[in-house]
Design an enzyme around this catalytic site. Structure first.
Site, PDB file in Angstrom:
ATOM      1  N   ARG A 178       0.809  -1.217   0.000  1.00 24.27           N
ATOM      2  CA  ARG A 178       0.000   0.000   0.000  1.00 24.27           C
ATOM      3  C   ARG A 178       0.849   1.276   0.000  1.00 24.27           C
ATOM      4  NH1 ARG A 178      -2.735  -3.633  -1.029  1.00 24.27           N
ATOM      5  NH2 ARG A 178      -4.786  -4.177  -0.225  1.00 24.27           N
ATOM      6  N   SER A 227     -11.063  -1.982   2.306  1.00 24.76           N
ATOM      7  CA  SER A 227     -10.447  -2.042   3.635  1.00 24.76           C
ATOM      8  C   SER A 227     -10.164  -0.635   4.146  1.00 24.76           C
ATOM      9  CB  SER A 227      -9.143  -2.836   3.586  1.00 24.76           C
ATOM     10  OG  SER A 227      -9.387  -4.173   3.213  1.00 24.76           O
ATOM     11  N   GLU A 297      -6.004   3.051   5.469  1.00 22.32           N
ATOM     12  CA  GLU A 297      -5.759   2.795   4.056  1.00 22.32           C
ATOM     13  C   GLU A 297      -6.594   3.720   3.196  1.00 22.32           C
ATOM     14  OE1 GLU A 297      -6.461  -1.026   1.139  1.00 22.32           O
ATOM     15  OE2 GLU A 297      -5.527  -1.357   3.089  1.00 22.32           O
TER      16      GLU A 297
END
Length: 305
Positions: A178, A227, A297
């Protein structure tokens, strides 16, 4: 800052769409967000460069938006210009013999994945079912904890506003879970991925299995941003949240999913404030119970930034 001057300079003068007060709820998977003061869909490179020139001259801040699949937009909107990449940036070219696929940043990631499968090229199976644009996937290095799209990048072309295009070799960029080392000020235009030859049926079967697992373990029937928190090493955020007894907790129209607790879903009429309230509550509860400081995130659009 003069949004109205920027609108007058761009409207009808670029290959694209220029709108005032465009609701961001129309452009985010959460279906949440107030109006963007100015909204531009640039359909080619010249339109994008001209848009950036006008915005700089008028002192209007800007942000790039893909499909908004990992975005929480402010209820108050964004007091600047939201830019989306249109037609020219959605092109995909496959060189099956060389094992290469080149795609524009505005192409849907699902299309890139499908084109790779049709050409019997393996390597993008971990991206099956991930929503959003190709550029968005690159900027957040989409994939799983261990397999990232960045691992497949041979080279990548960006626009440095005011300076022009620049090409990176994939090896020049630090890719990780990420995260990438790409400067936030640069706009990804396109990238070429290096993939492996394989049997089409095997690729399709692997993609189908990953899609099945996503369908079984994620609340795909309700709007969300995917998420909410990154998984720390050796932890499952969903399990940490469940152990705090928070699955199913609601605030307004937002709810911590009972299917996967690391998803906050919009059950109908949720506001950004509702989602933020749950994010804050989850963060504090997990920190208190488990001593784990979760990192978001989801990306935030607006909120004074």
């Amino acid at each position: 800052m003069s949004v109205s001057n920027a609108y007058l300079s761009l409207s009808g003068n670029i290959n694209g769409t220029v709108l005032l007060d465009e609701p961001l709820s129309r452009h985010t998977s959460y279906r949440i967000g107030g109006p963007a003061a100015l909204f531009v869909r640039a359909n080619d490179y010249a339109a994008l460069v001209r848009t950036l020139e006008v915005l700089r001259a008028e002192g209007v801040r800007w942000v790039l938006l893909g499909k908004g699949s990992n975005i929480l937009a402010d209820d108050a909107g964004y007091q600047g210009c939201v830019i989306c990449l249109g037609d020219q940036f959605a092109r995909i070219n496959v060189s099956a013999e060389e094992g290469l696929i080149t795609a524009g940043a505005g192409a849907a990631l699902s299309r890139v994945v499908s084109e790779a499968m049709r050409a019997s090229l393996s390597g993008l199976e971990p991206c099956a079912g991930i929503p959003g644009t190709f550029g968005g996937a690159l900027s957040m290095d989409a994939g799983t904890r261990r397999e990232w799209i960045g691992q497949r990048v041979r080279d990548l072309v960006v626009l440095r506003p005011g300076k022009g295009m620049f090409r990176y070799a994939g090896s020049e960029i630090d890719w990780g879970y990420r995260t990438t080392s790409l400067p936030g000020s640069e706009i990804i235009l396109e990238a070429t991925l290096a993939l492996e030859h394989s049997e089409k049926d095997l690729i399709a079967a692997e993609m189908d299995e990953r899609l099945r697992r996503r369908g079984d373990t994620q609340p795909l029937s309700l709007p969300s941003c995917g998420s909410v928190f990154k998984n720390p090493p050796d932890y499952s955020v969903g399990k940490l949240i469940e152990e705090c007894g928070l699955a199913g907790l609601s605030q307004g129209g937002a709810q911590i999913s009972t299917v996967h607790a690391n998803f906050i879903v919009n059950t109908g009429g949720a506001s950004a404030a509702d989602v933020l309230g749950l994010i804050s509550h989850v963060h504090d509860a997990v920190l208190e119970r488990h001593g784990v400081d979760l990192s978001c995130e989801v990306k935030f659009l607006g909120f004074g930034g």
